[in-house]
Enzyme design. Structure first.
Site, PDB file in Angstrom:
ATOM      1  N   ARG A  26      40.973 -63.327 -10.874  1.00 23.59           N
ATOM      2  CA  ARG A  26      41.537 -64.424 -10.072  1.00 23.59           C
ATOM      3  C   ARG A  26      40.934 -64.487  -8.668  1.00 23.59           C
ATOM      4  NH1 ARG A  26      46.688 -66.652 -11.927  1.00 23.59           N
ATOM      5  NH2 ARG A  26      46.234 -66.882 -14.128  1.00 23.59           N
ATOM      6  N   ARG A  30      44.843 -69.046  -5.146  1.00 19.54           N
ATOM      7  CA  ARG A  30      45.662 -69.535  -4.030  1.00 19.54           C
ATOM      8  C   ARG A  30      45.730 -68.653  -2.795  1.00 19.54           C
ATOM      9  NH1 ARG A  30      50.647 -70.858  -7.721  1.00 19.54           N
ATOM     10  NH2 ARG A  30      49.676 -69.023  -8.623  1.00 19.54           N
ATOM     11  N   ARG A  39      41.975 -77.725  -3.887  1.00 18.66           N
ATOM     12  CA  ARG A  39      43.018 -78.067  -4.859  1.00 18.66           C
ATOM     13  C   ARG A  39      43.778 -79.313  -4.402  1.00 18.66           C
ATOM     14  NH1 ARG A  39      48.477 -76.695  -5.862  1.00 18.66           N
ATOM     15  NH2 ARG A  39      48.914 -75.845  -7.928  1.00 18.66           N
ATOM     16  N   ASP A  76      40.841 -71.956 -17.269  1.00 21.88           N
ATOM     17  CA  ASP A  76      42.065 -71.266 -17.645  1.00 21.88           C
ATOM     18  C   ASP A  76      42.009 -70.931 -19.126  1.00 21.88           C
ATOM     19  OD1 ASP A  76      44.792 -70.657 -16.254  1.00 21.88           O
ATOM     20  OD2 ASP A  76      45.236 -71.159 -18.329  1.00 21.88           O
ATOM     21  N   TYR A 153      51.700 -68.248 -25.760  1.00 19.51           N
ATOM     22  CA  TYR A 153      51.970 -69.479 -25.009  1.00 19.51           C
ATOM     23  C   TYR A 153      52.218 -70.662 -25.954  1.00 19.51           C
ATOM     24  CZ  TYR A 153      50.753 -67.240 -20.606  1.00 19.51           C
ATOM     25  OH  TYR A 153      50.749 -66.423 -19.508  1.00 19.51           O
TER      26      TYR A 153
HETATM   27  O1  CP3 Z   1      39.718 -65.184 -12.365  1.00 15.65           O
HETATM   28  C1  CP3 Z   1      39.323 -66.271 -11.909  1.00 15.65           C
HETATM   29  O2  CP3 Z   1      39.156 -66.483 -10.683  1.00 15.65           O
HETATM   30  C2  CP3 Z   1      38.974 -67.378 -12.882  1.00 15.65           C
HETATM   31  C3  CP3 Z   1      39.981 -68.344 -13.188  1.00 15.65           C
HETATM   32  C4  CP3 Z   1      41.168 -68.007 -14.069  1.00 15.65           C
HETATM   33  C5  CP3 Z   1      42.391 -68.698 -13.946  1.00 15.65           C
HETATM   34  N1  CP3 Z   1      43.219 -68.317 -14.967  1.00 15.65           N
HETATM   35  C6  CP3 Z   1      42.676 -69.696 -12.896  1.00 15.65           C
HETATM   36  C7  CP3 Z   1      44.077 -70.043 -12.619  1.00 15.65           C
HETATM   37  C8  CP3 Z   1      41.295 -67.122 -15.157  1.00 15.65           C
HETATM   38  C9  CP3 Z   1      40.315 -66.104 -15.701  1.00 15.65           C
HETATM   39  C10 CP3 Z   1      42.593 -67.362 -15.709  1.00 15.65           C
HETATM   40  C11 CP3 Z   1      43.092 -66.675 -16.924  1.00 15.65           C
HETATM   41  C12 CP3 Z   1      44.497 -66.789 -17.289  1.00 15.65           C
HETATM   42  N2  CP3 Z   1      45.304 -67.895 -17.241  1.00 15.65           N
HETATM   43  C13 CP3 Z   1      45.256 -65.746 -17.886  1.00 15.65           C
HETATM   44  C14 CP3 Z   1      44.742 -64.382 -18.232  1.00 15.65           C
HETATM   45  C15 CP3 Z   1      44.622 -63.518 -17.048  1.00 15.65           C
HETATM   46  C16 CP3 Z   1      45.924 -63.023 -16.509  1.00 15.65           C
HETATM   47  O3  CP3 Z   1      46.252 -63.399 -15.367  1.00 15.65           O
HETATM   48  O4  CP3 Z   1      46.602 -62.267 -17.209  1.00 15.65           O
HETATM   49  C17 CP3 Z   1      46.552 -66.249 -18.126  1.00 15.65           C
HETATM   50  C18 CP3 Z   1      47.709 -65.476 -18.722  1.00 15.65           C
HETATM   51  C19 CP3 Z   1      46.559 -67.615 -17.735  1.00 15.65           C
HETATM   52  C20 CP3 Z   1      47.688 -68.589 -17.847  1.00 15.65           C
HETATM   53  C21 CP3 Z   1      48.078 -69.109 -16.533  1.00 15.65           C
HETATM   54  N3  CP3 Z   1      47.345 -70.023 -15.806  1.00 15.65           N
HETATM   55  C22 CP3 Z   1      49.227 -68.790 -15.790  1.00 15.65           C
HETATM   56  C23 CP3 Z   1      50.296 -67.818 -16.242  1.00 15.65           C
HETATM   57  C24 CP3 Z   1      49.163 -69.529 -14.601  1.00 15.65           C
HETATM   58  C25 CP3 Z   1      50.198 -69.596 -13.521  1.00 15.65           C
HETATM   59  C26 CP3 Z   1      50.119 -68.341 -12.739  1.00 15.65           C
HETATM   60  C27 CP3 Z   1      50.045 -68.622 -11.286  1.00 15.65           C
HETATM   61  O5  CP3 Z   1      49.357 -67.844 -10.594  1.00 15.65           O
HETATM   62  O6  CP3 Z   1      50.665 -69.591 -10.845  1.00 15.65           O
HETATM   63  C28 CP3 Z   1      47.955 -70.258 -14.605  1.00 15.65           C
HETATM   64  C29 CP3 Z   1      47.448 -71.135 -13.534  1.00 15.65           C
HETATM   65  C30 CP3 Z   1      46.197 -70.691 -12.861  1.00 15.65           C
HETATM   66  N4  CP3 Z   1      45.065 -70.351 -13.522  1.00 15.65           N
HETATM   67  C31 CP3 Z   1      45.963 -70.617 -11.455  1.00 15.65           C
HETATM   68  C32 CP3 Z   1      44.625 -70.224 -11.300  1.00 15.65           C
HETATM   69  C33 CP3 Z   1      43.865 -70.058 -10.009  1.00 15.65           C
HETATM   70  C34 CP3 Z   1      46.955 -70.967 -10.346  1.00 15.65           C
HETATM   71  C35 CP3 Z   1      47.060 -72.447 -10.388  1.00 15.65           C
HETATM   72  C36 CP3 Z   1      47.272 -73.148  -9.104  1.00 15.65           C
HETATM   73  O7  CP3 Z   1      46.316 -73.358  -8.337  1.00 15.65           O
HETATM   74  O8  CP3 Z   1      48.415 -73.566  -8.921  1.00 15.65           O
END
Ligand code: CP3
Length: 355
Positions: A26, A30, A39, A76, A153
């Protein structure tokens, strides 16, 4: 374009390196003010992820700030079920959700592997554009969710605290879950191979929820499908080896089994001592991890000490990729992440002498 910095690829293949390469799960997110600004312009997270120009911009943002050894595709894991027709959306402050979760056999039996260029063309376009923008500075990591984590999911319809629906299916209708996992495995494999063809130089599979399973269920419902995916993922493209990483959060108890799944590297969370993990997997795979993301809330001296502890735990020699044990929290100060990255660069060369 030849890679100017191939330290990550070399470490994943357990070849000698001058220092321990670092990237952060990540890393584009944010906690970075510039991410939040982009964003805002994009309107939403999905607006970012589905637009290759925005996705390229945010992928490169952490590389402008920190001396990282990899870029990771901004996307994602839930793009795949979205492409299967489940309707991904983000309810403000609630995380990801699906409009049409899989709640009956009919929905599951009618699922199909999505068309990668038609349904997920925006991801491949982003991969191609990021590769061009990187100019070979560092490798680009592509990724997917694991078949089981995607199924969580898809069945729960979003995040879950108890995984009640998918576990009920697992125990009550195992053949139905196996059908879903088989479709997911084919989709994940096609997705990763399409990313590799578009230019991804490393691939990582996130099995975020594998760790909620019993030992026997992990073998049958997660590991088996990780194995199937890894068997069919390209190991080479354009004359280059494409290393693969598997990360099962909470999978420490099953480390040897994960290491035998056919990947080049295993991601580990902070619950393991890296030295013990290394002894357990032997010379078969590299290890990636595993600093507790909460260390970044402490002062710089503490961060540096914990980085040193992590490097010392792995010990001398190649085969370690520095990372957190899970994604960086949105409440992290970028300055503290800077301390982590600089500490690894400064403290790790001593572990790579005389190789
Ligand atoms: O790592 C990176 O920088 C690359 C981008 C990336 C994102 N999601 C961007 C994202 C990667 C590799 C993921 C993978 C992902 N997504 C996983 C597996 C990794 C882990 O964290 O266990 C999972 C379970 C998801 C599903 C997901 N997407 C969730 C649970 C959420 C909400 C969590 C949160 O932080 O709010 C997302 C949204 C998401 N994916 C965000 C980002 C940067 C936050 C979204 C935002 O900007 O509001």
């Amino acid at each position: 374009m030849p890679l100017q910095n191939d330290t990550l690829i070399r470490a994943l293949l357990r070849q000698p390196t001058a220092y321990t390469p670092t990237w952060i799960m990540r890393q584009a997110g944010r906690y970075l003010p510039e991410y939040n600004a982009t964003r805002k312009r994009a309107g939403s997270f999905l607006g970012l992820a589905k637009n290759p120009d925005f996705a390229t911009e945010v992928t490169l943002q952490p590389l402008e700030r920190f001396q990282l050894d990899a870029a990771i595709l901004f996307s994602d894991i839930l793009t795949v079920p979205d492409a299967m027709g489940l309707g991904l959306y983000f309810a403000e402050g609630e995380g990801p959700k699906f409009e049409r979760p899989l709640r009956d056999a009919r929905a599951i039996r009618s699922l199909a592997v999505p068309d990668m260029e038609k349904e997920l063309g925006y991801v491949m376009a982003a991969v191609r554009q990021i590769r061009r923008a990187l100019h070979g500075r560092v490798p680009l990591i592509g990724f997917s969710g694991s078949p089981f984590t995607l199924a969580c999911y898809m069945v729960e319809g979003g995040g879950s605290e108890d995984f009640r629906l998918i576990k009920t299916m697992l125990y009550q209708q195992p053949e139905l879950l196996h059908h879903l996992l088989a479709v997911n495995a084919k989709s994940v494999c096609a997705y990763l191979n399409a990313q590799i063809e578009a230019g991804a130089q490393v691939v990582m599979i996130f099995d975020t929820w594998g760790g909620v399973l019993s030992s026997a269920a992990y073998d049958e419902f997660s590991l088996r499908y990780l194995h199937a995916v890894l068997q069919d993922v390209k190991r080479e493209h354009a004359g280059q080896r494409i290393p693969s990483i598997v990360f099962t959060k909470g999978g420490g108890l099953w480390l040897e089994r994960i290491a035998a799944a056919g990947c080049d590297a295993v991601g580990v969370d902070w619950t393991l001592d890296l030295g013990e993990a290394r002894r357990r997997v032997g010379n078969g795979v590299a290890l990636q991890g595993n600093l507790d993301p909460n260390v970044l809330f402490a002062d710089p001296v503490v961060i540096r000490r914990e980085v040193e502890r992590t490097l010392a735990a792995f010990g001398s020699g190649s085969g370690h990729v520095f990372n957190l044990g899970h994604g960086v929290s949105q409440y992290t100060s970028p300055e503290h992440l800077q301390v982590l990255v600089e500490s690894v660069r400064e403290l790790s060369p001593q572990y790579h002498e005389n190789q």
